[in-house]
Every structure is written in C-alpha cells, then in structure tokens.
Design an enzyme around this catalytic site. Structure first.
Site, PDB file in Angstrom:
ATOM      1  N   ASP A 182      -3.117 -75.296   0.910  1.00 15.84           N
ATOM      2  CA  ASP A 182      -2.492 -74.014   0.574  1.00 15.84           C
ATOM      3  C   ASP A 182      -3.313 -72.936   1.257  1.00 15.84           C
ATOM      4  O   ASP A 182      -4.390 -73.216   1.810  1.00 15.84           O
ATOM      5  CB  ASP A 182      -2.456 -73.798  -0.952  1.00 15.84           C
ATOM      6  CG  ASP A 182      -1.226 -72.992  -1.374  1.00 15.84           C
ATOM      7  OD1 ASP A 182      -1.046 -71.879  -0.845  1.00 15.84           O
ATOM      8  OD2 ASP A 182      -0.448 -73.478  -2.202  1.00 15.84           O
ATOM      9  N   HIS A 234       3.221 -71.549   2.516  1.00 14.13           N
ATOM     10  CA  HIS A 234       1.896 -71.706   1.881  1.00 14.13           C
ATOM     11  C   HIS A 234       0.896 -72.275   2.893  1.00 14.13           C
ATOM     12  O   HIS A 234       0.058 -73.097   2.538  1.00 14.13           O
ATOM     13  CB  HIS A 234       1.983 -72.637   0.662  1.00 14.13           C
ATOM     14  CG  HIS A 234       2.555 -71.963  -0.558  1.00 14.13           C
ATOM     15  ND1 HIS A 234       1.798 -71.199  -1.416  1.00 14.13           N
ATOM     16  CD2 HIS A 234       3.811 -71.951  -1.055  1.00 14.13           C
ATOM     17  CE1 HIS A 234       2.557 -70.738  -2.402  1.00 14.13           C
ATOM     18  NE2 HIS A 234       3.797 -71.173  -2.194  1.00 14.13           N
ATOM     19  N   GLU A 271       8.783 -71.689  -1.877  1.00 14.76           N
ATOM     20  CA  GLU A 271       8.446 -70.280  -1.675  1.00 14.76           C
ATOM     21  C   GLU A 271       8.258 -69.872  -0.215  1.00 14.76           C
ATOM     22  O   GLU A 271       7.400 -69.046   0.089  1.00 14.76           O
ATOM     23  CB  GLU A 271       7.185 -69.931  -2.472  1.00 14.76           C
ATOM     24  CG  GLU A 271       7.369 -70.131  -3.961  1.00 14.76           C
ATOM     25  CD  GLU A 271       6.172 -69.702  -4.784  1.00 14.76           C
ATOM     26  OE1 GLU A 271       6.371 -68.885  -5.711  1.00 14.76           O
ATOM     27  OE2 GLU A 271       5.061 -70.176  -4.538  1.00 14.76           O
TER      28      GLU A 271
END
Ligand code: ACM
Length: 684
Positions: free
Chosen positions: A190, A267, A323
């Site tokens: 991440d 990410h 996301e």
C-alpha cells in the site's frame, strides 16, 4: 531402591489418573460446537497418557505439536491404544460430518476417541480438547459432533500502514488456530510501504518499504516521502522471501493458509514512486494508480505475482482492486489507446480490463484471484471471488452472478472501529462497533438459499492507520475476532450473544494469560446511556416538517420524517440508523405539538467526528409560534467549531417558561460545512 520407589510412585500416579475426578461440565468452547452432550465424570490426562495418531509425516507432527501444552504428559505411541489414551483417527467417513474440517469426539473416563475425515479435523478436535481441559487436565465426559459453517474463516492484517514482524504474526497465528480460524490475509502493499521482498524489483524494499516519520498519521498528513533503507530515521520493513517461507510453513502447521494481497491498480503510490515509469505521468509521488495502457505495467505485475505465487501455496491471491481514483486514465494517451483498442466504454471497464488480464495470468499458474468488491465495477472477472467490504451488496451481487464471496462488511467486520464508548478508547478509524455488533452479523442473511452456498466465509479486517504498535493491534483484534471465529464456525441456531459473551470473557482471560493485550470485555463501558431507553416528551405526539432547502440525507434518514420526534436517541455512532444526517443547509425543522402547550425546555444533541466530516453546529436558533407563521426566537446558542480528534457530543438547549404550539429548531454549519447529525429534538 531409588528405581523401585520411583516405579511405585508412577504406579500411584497412574492410579490417580485412572481414578477420575468429578468436574463441573459447563463448557466454554469457543466457537460453540455443533452438538455437545456431557455427562458426569471426566477423563484425567496425566503423565504417560498415550497419544495415538493414525496419520503420518507432517500431518502427524502438526497434531502432535497442537498438543504442545501437554508436553511431558502425553506419550506418543505407534500402536492403537486401549485405555488412558487419546486416539486420533482419520477415517473414510464420520457420522453426521460432511466437512473435512469436522470431527467427532467421544470422551469416557477411560479414553478419548477422536475421528475425522482429514487431519485438519483432528487438528480442530485437538483445539477443542485443549479448550475443554480444566487446570488439572480433567476433560469432562462428553460426545461432540462438530464442523464449520464456512470453509473460509479469516483475519486480515494490514502490515503496510505500520509494519509488524514475523514473530508477532506467528503469535496471532497461534491464537487464530486456537479458535479454529483458517485464513490469514496479509495486506502486503500500500502507499505507506511495500512489505515483501521481490528479487526482480529491489527498489520496492530498498526504498518503497521505508518512510519517515514512523507514525502513519504524521506521515500521511505530512509530506508522504519515502526514504532509503538504513537512512537516518527510516521506519518500515519487509518480509524477506525466507521470512515468508517461514511464516507460510508456520501457518500451514496450524492449518492456516496465508493469502497475500498485492494491491492494483490503486493504493500503489509506493510502487509508482520506486518505479515511476509504471504510472501514467511517470512522475514520482504524484500517482496512486498504475497506467493500464502501458504494457510495462503488466510485465511488472506478472513478474511480481510470479514470485508471490512461488512463495505462497494458497489457492487464492488477493489482487486488491479497491478505491482506484482512475483520475489520470482519461488524460493518458496510452490508457485512451487501450480503451479504444479494447472497446472499453469507461474507466471502470479499463480497471476491469486490468483485473481480468491479471486473473488470466494467475489462473494460468493454477491459482484464483480475490478482489475487493470494486472489481464488480466494469464487469467481474470470470473466476474471481469477491471480498465484500463496502457493505453486503457486493457480496450479494457476486453470489447472484455465480461467484464466490467472502463477507467483510465494514459495519461488522472492520476491527479498526471503536469497540467501546469512544471517550474511553484510543483513537480509532471507524465508528462504534462493539463485540455484540460484530456477533450480530449473519453472512448468509438476505441471500437466497440457493446462492447462500457461494458465501465462502467471513473475515475480520484490521487496517492499522491509527494502530502503530503491536499492543494496540492485539487490543483491537481481541476479543472481536472471536465473534468472527464463532460466526465462521458455529451453527447460527447455536449462537446466543449472552452465552457467547461469557465464553468470550473466559477466552479473553486465556489470551491475556498467554500475553495477548486483549481488550477487557468483562468491563466494557457500553452503549451511550441516552440510546438505552426511549424518551417521552411533548413532541413525540406531534408532527414535524422539514424546510425544503434543508432536507435530511436519504443515506442517514434514521427511519424518515419522524426520526427527530420518535423518542429514540442515537448511540456512539452516526451509522446506527438513529442519527439523522444533514449535508446541505443544516437543520431547519418545525414541530407541531397539536395544540398550545406550556414549554420548559427544547434541546437536541449533535456529534462531531472530523475524519468523516461530521461537525457540531456553529449556531442553533430555537423559536416558538402559536399559528405556524409568526415565530419569536427564544434562544440562540453559538459555538466555535474547531477541528479535533475523536468523537464528541454537545447538547444545544434552552430552558425557561413559555407557551406555544409550534417549535422551530434551526442548526447552522460552521465554516467547515460538512455533515450535521442530530438524533432527537426533545421538547418538555
Ligand atoms: C478497503 O477497506 N479499502 C478494502
């Protein structure tokens, strides 16, 4: 002489073992078994009790090691044993057991017989026996038939936002095994740091695994820079490939599969700073999403996954998918060309192109992908399993289209949420989600029974943005993961929160005795007192109208038009469907009491939690009217709204002596705008 004495002594000891103690039999098994019948008496384990296991090699070692707590007592034997023996046998079939993880146990005063159709079943039976034994190693006479509801019973640990070393991970694996959990999902990559050695891409661990400062919050709200490994103040770390092999083997011996997660396409700030040519603009520190138009992206992902797949034998590889901002893709010539060449209509389809192409690669290696529920957008990859986190909808949509789903809805399974009254707790990311809330979840609820079998399991997720230490990780995991363990294993018909809580308290004591920093569930503060009993007041018999320009949000309607006069107050979180949310123009409501009444107080509570943009009002005005047209202000309450951490509440109210039929209540936002949440306008 000495030998004779010790021989006599051990004979006495054996006699003591054979003369079985009377024990209390209320069991504290967690997860609760499918069926348990207890009787008087006990089998007493003591030095020399034989352990017979009819499997060989690593499987035999795993089960022998499961009994490590009884080292020095149990004496392994190669022969099928008679009395004073635990006999663990894998058989072709076991009555009433269909899962390979299931088992039956028959405890008499003379012997314990365990049967399963696989060594995994024997391993879980061993956990049951360990949990059943009292401090004198008495195991109550009983018969147990047990098997799990779900094949997948997981915990996800984020090791990117803060890094936790392999010994700590092993400690959590031990606890998982004790409670019959079987999947550890490691969030290995991440923005905050890449955590696995990839030989082909050394910059991932020389650079993208390190940052300054150490505390995620300071780094994220600061300059978000990476630093070289070994440089002054560098915080971070990664698992070497040898560490990974060690962890995988350690977990496998405990019947736990480690599932690695490699995030894509988003990410990925750390990767795209170490290898900027993989982003659309090639600028370090600017991009979170891979360029999907660039063939080099696929070369990188396939090379990384090749090494990952060699290290992790798990059927599943998690490829993230959540996301993605997708912001650079519409302006990127390569992404635009890709869309044109592939006939992709929008950026969701472009993401889906990446996921489907990666799935093909992973499938070609004999493995399957899991992705967060965003992989549904733009078209689900043909063989993918969906991890449903934004609620249950993604999981339901997945199973309805014939895919497997693992349920991890944020409102029940996100262990970075507050587990008790926020003012009593360290700062957390998510709202109030106590043990009882987690336990109330049923992964197969709302799902057509024909499709329910595709619900593969449940997982608790621990994201660690606000969790920098090992102590805090354990504090957030335990005991709530026990609720996940029981939902994953036990039959819903056997589940009861009050009984579970008793068992969870005992399990927490056990965990603490083993050095886990578990939250003290026996002494939880509990729900906000206002939310515990309804309140009677003048407005509950009235009606309410909302000013047209200040409606409540459909997403936070708290039940609709009567929510603010229904006598029901909210709890510690605005997500509990008792707080009504306003995002546009504050609150402006008028309550009609039906007739003129004497009024001595008007008040309402608001809450503030700045991270999700929830603020206290800057001004509240309370007015009265006799006819609903002409209002006179009776109070104006002003408040300087300032950003803070955590959650706070404030009552905006007036006390006095007035008469009126209509009460108008207006609340205005401060300069931050954002959300206002209130639960009840109490008129007395
Ligand atoms: C997630 O919580 N972004 C999967």
């Amino acid at each position: 002489m000495k030998n004779l004495l010790s021989g006599l002594l051990s004979l006495l000891l054996i006699c003591a073992c054979a003369h079985n103690a009377k024990v209390e039999t209320p069991h504290s098994l967690l997860p609760v078994p499918q069926d348990i019948q207890t009787s008087d008496g006990a089998f007493t384990l003591c030095k020399g009790t034989k352990l017979y296991i009819n499997v060989a090699g690593e499987e035999k070692n795993a089960i022998t090691n499961a009994f490590a707590a009884w080292n020095g007592l149990l004496e392994p034997t190669a022969e099928e044993c008679g009395t004073d023996c635990i006999a663990m046998e894998v058989c072709g079939s076991v009555e009433n057991i269909s899962s390979p993880e299931g088992y039956s146990i028959d405890v008499t005063e003379e012997k314990i017989s365990v049967r399963a159709t696989s060594a995994a079943g024997l391993f879980y039976a061993a956990q049951t026996l360990l949990q059943l034994a009292d401090e004198k190693n008495n195991i109550p006479v009983c018969t147990i038939t047990d098997e799990p509801q779900f094949a997948y019973r997981g915990l996800m640990l984020d090791v990117s936002r803060h890094f936790f070393g392999k010994e700590f991970v092993k400690k959590q694996i031990d606890a998982m095994a004790h409670f019959k959990m079987n999947r550890l999902h490691l969030h290995l990559t991440d923005a905050a740091g890449w955590r696995i050695e990839i030989k082909k891409y050394p910059r991932l661990t020389e650079f993208a695994a390190w940052r300054s400062p150490a505390i995620w919050k300071d780094w994220w709200f600061g300059d978000r820079k990476y630093v070289e490994e070994g440089s002054e103040g560098a915080y971070g770390g990664y698992y070497t490939q040898e560490d990974i092999k060690e962890l995988v083997a350690y977990a496998a011996e405990r019947y736990i599969t480690i599932i690695p997660e490699i995030e894509m396409p988003a990410h990925s700030e750390e990767t795209l700073t170490a290898y900027p040519e993989l982003s659309c603009t090639h600028e370090p520190y600017k991009q979170a999403d891979f360029c999907v138009g660039n063939e080099k992206t696929f070369e990188f992902l396939e090379n990384v996954l090749t090494e990952v797949i060699e290290l992790f034998p798990s059927e599943y590889i998690h490829i993230g998918g959540d996301e993605a901002g997708k912001a650079s893709w519409p302006h990127c010539p390569l992404c635009q060309k890709r869309m044109k060449d592939e006939g992709l209509q929008n950026v969701d389809e472009l993401q889906s192109y990446l996921i489907q192409r990666v799935e093909k690669f992973v499938n070609s290696k004999g493995r399957q992908i899991i992705g967060w529920d965003e992989i549904l957008d733009g078209g689900l990859a043909p063989n993918a399993t969906v991890m449903s986190w934004r609620g249950t909808e993604g999981g339901i949509a997945a199973v309805e289209s014939g895919h497997k789903a693992i349920m991890t809805p944020g409102g029940y399974c996100y262990l970075d949420s507050y587990q008790d009254a926020p003012h009593t707790q360290p700062m957390a990311f998510g709202p109030y989600m106590p043990l009882e809330k987690v336990y109330s979840y049923n992964p197969r609820a709302e799902i057509d029974s024909a499709k329910a079998e595709l619900i593969y399991g449940i997982q608790g997720n621990l994201w660690v943005e606000y969790i920098p230490t090992e102590e805090l990780v354990e504090y957030m995991i335990y005991p709530r993961i026990l609720a996940i363990a029981e939902i994953g294993w036990s039959n819903p018909a056997n589940r009861d929160y009050a009984a579970f809580k008793e068992r969870a308290i005992k399990a927490t004591d056990y965990l603490r005795s083993k050095g886990y920093n578990a939250f003290d569930i026996a002494n939880e503060f509990g729900q906000r007192k206002e939310a515990q009993t309804p309140v009677e007041h003048l407005a509950t018999a009235g009606s309410i109208t909302y000013a047209e320009e200040a409606p409540y949000s459909d997403n936070y309607n708290a039940g609709g038009n009567n929510a603010l006069i229904d006598g029901i107050c909210g709890g510690w979180t605005y997500t509990d469907k008792k707080w009504q949310g306003f995002i546009k123009n504050g609150v402006d409501v008028t309550i009609d009491l039906g007739e003129e009444k004497g009024i001595n107080s008007v008040s309402a509570d608001f809450m503030q939690m700045c991270i999700p943009d929830v603020w206290l009002p800057a001004k509240v005005t309370i007015s009265l009217s006799d006819d609903g047209n002409t209002f006179r202000d009776i109070a104006q309450i002003e408040h300087t709204v300032v950003r803070d951490e955590g959650l706070s509440f404030k009552n905006y109210g007036w006390n006095g002596n007035e008469k009126g039929r209509y009460v108008r209540f207006r609340a205005e936002c401060g300069p931050q705008r954002g959300w206002l949440f209130t639960d009840e306008i109490i008129v007395k």
